[in-house]
Scaffold this active site. Sequence first.
Site, PDB file in Angstrom:
ATOM      1  N   HIS A 270       0.844  -1.201   0.000  1.00  0.00           N
ATOM      2  CA  HIS A 270       0.000   0.000   0.000  1.00  0.00           C
ATOM      3  C   HIS A 270       0.885   1.259   0.000  1.00  0.00           C
ATOM      4  CE1 HIS A 270      -3.765   2.215   1.067  1.00  0.00           C
ATOM      5  NE2 HIS A 270      -2.889   3.061   1.585  1.00  0.00           N
ATOM      6  N   GLU A 271       1.795   1.324   0.954  1.00  0.00           N
ATOM      7  CA  GLU A 271       2.646   2.524   1.038  1.00  0.00           C
ATOM      8  C   GLU A 271       3.564   2.633  -0.179  1.00  0.00           C
ATOM      9  OE1 GLU A 271       1.600   4.601   3.071  1.00  0.00           O
ATOM     10  OE2 GLU A 271       0.406   3.189   4.273  1.00  0.00           O
ATOM     11  N   HIS A 274       1.746   4.578  -2.745  1.00  0.00           N
ATOM     12  CA  HIS A 274       1.864   6.021  -2.475  1.00  0.00           C
ATOM     13  C   HIS A 274       3.262   6.507  -2.882  1.00  0.00           C
ATOM     14  CE1 HIS A 274      -1.918   6.757  -0.425  1.00  0.00           C
ATOM     15  NE2 HIS A 274      -1.699   5.850   0.510  1.00  0.00           N
ATOM     16  N   GLU A 300      -4.677   7.902  -2.969  1.00  0.00           N
ATOM     17  CA  GLU A 300      -5.161   6.624  -2.446  1.00  0.00           C
ATOM     18  C   GLU A 300      -5.405   5.629  -3.581  1.00  0.00           C
ATOM     19  OE1 GLU A 300      -4.865   6.297   0.656  1.00  0.00           O
ATOM     20  OE2 GLU A 300      -5.887   4.405   1.037  1.00  0.00           O
TER      21      GLU A 300
HETATM   22 ZN    ZN Z   1      -3.207   5.142   1.818  1.00  0.00          ZN
END
Ligand code: ZN
Length: 507
Positions: A270-271, A274, A300
């Site tokens: 997830h990170e 980003h 996101e």
């Molecule tokens: Zn996030």
Amino acid sequence: MSAGPGAGAGPEPRFLALWGEIEDLSDASGLLAWDQETHMPPHGHGARGKIQATLAGVRHAKLCAPELSELVERCAERAAPGSVLAAQVREARRVLRRVTRVPERLARERAEAVTLGHAAWSAARARADFALFEPALTRLVELAREQARCLAEDGASAYDVLLDEYEPGARASTVGLLLGELERALTPLVAAASEASVAPAPDAAAGRFPVERQLAFARSVAESFGFDFARGRIDPAPHPFCSAFGPDDVRLTWRWDESDFRPGLFGVLHETGHGLYEQGLPAAWQRTPIGEAASLGVHESQSRLWENLVGRSPAFWRWALPLFQRHFPGAREVNPERLLPLLHSVRPSLIRVEADQGTYDLHVCVRFRLERALFAGELEVRDLPGAWDEAYRRTLGLTPRDAAQGVLQDIHWSMGAFGYFPTYTLGNLIAAQLFAAARRDLGDLDAAFALGEFRPLLEWLRTHVHAHGSLYTADELVRRATGRVLTSDDYLALRRAELAEYYGVAV
Ligand code: ZN
């Protein structure tokens, strides 16, 4: 200022110098915040608070300087519609409006209310007693309403103004239509999953996963996705997040569970999503108003795309499983036949941050409806706990045991962050629509993923999303990248396909 349409007429050098200093102050403050979460000793808070207050004060003064506003307006006179310069002016004005239209008294009162709100919320949550938080939250809502009155223009509602801070240009009415449609479509899918005769094995990701091997595995996947550790790093922290100080210094954090590899791996993926966005932002526009992400929803979308649409796909696991087994030779019991259904669970639960993909958006829909009612004057803070429980009963079929499990579970409201929650679901919708467009352009992505080839997808995202910074608003970025305005169609198609695959039901 060399990339993008209408290049040539750039902002004045003096404007760029002043804006660059403002960005540097934000980055300095962000770096201190990163340090606070990763390295600062426990007693460092007092001194750190003073440094942060000084930086915020200096930044505020620079933003309020009449010279800066004059320079922005001088750029505006030269900016052709649709040009890079016009986008620079739009973003600069947006930032300046928030600073100059909110009286200093109100900004100070909000900062104090957030400090008190956070303390009251922590105490209230620990004792599961909403009454301990109610006065602080009432104050935070009042101040947010006042702030919205200062900033409202063009007939915007209070909630429009609050949303705009995270999702520039978004309107509550449009987001409401999208989320309402999504909720109506998801509810029967969730019901169908609960009635299905198959259910994922809850222990399919259980075992013993030493932390250093988890980190090595997650890092190698992040690198294969294209994250550049010469321009980034990863450190442990209580909550996973990504901070960036320009495209060449992007920092991820992670946490782990040695008995289940999912929180560590999927948190890092997830990170990483980003982080890939941050590493791909246009270097030429760094330290200018359009050098950053288009919106939180778009940000996101990048994390959820890599975490969920790539990292939970069967094709990804065809490539990743041998790598996984090399890092965890003892974990023979982890196999795709059991793991994949678990990674696509659809089971109502009470806590948003622990919710599976199939039900996550329903948690967001509940919060969105409550926030909107709160700022439309249709709901009072004292009635929130009851409204919350009622909404969970109707939407997810569950009733919280107490307020800690219910209305007190999220930190956002204690920080005065109203209008933030919808960005999570917008991220899901944008991710699905981008992914579908990338598949149309690139062909069989699964075959590439199964070989560990993620570059074509990353390059597509670089070209269609990352390279534009905030040249376009989120709506326009999505429309240009996918050829359509944002809808929930692609996202719902994914949800339905997964339900058919892993639960054997067609809805
Ligand atoms: Zn996030």
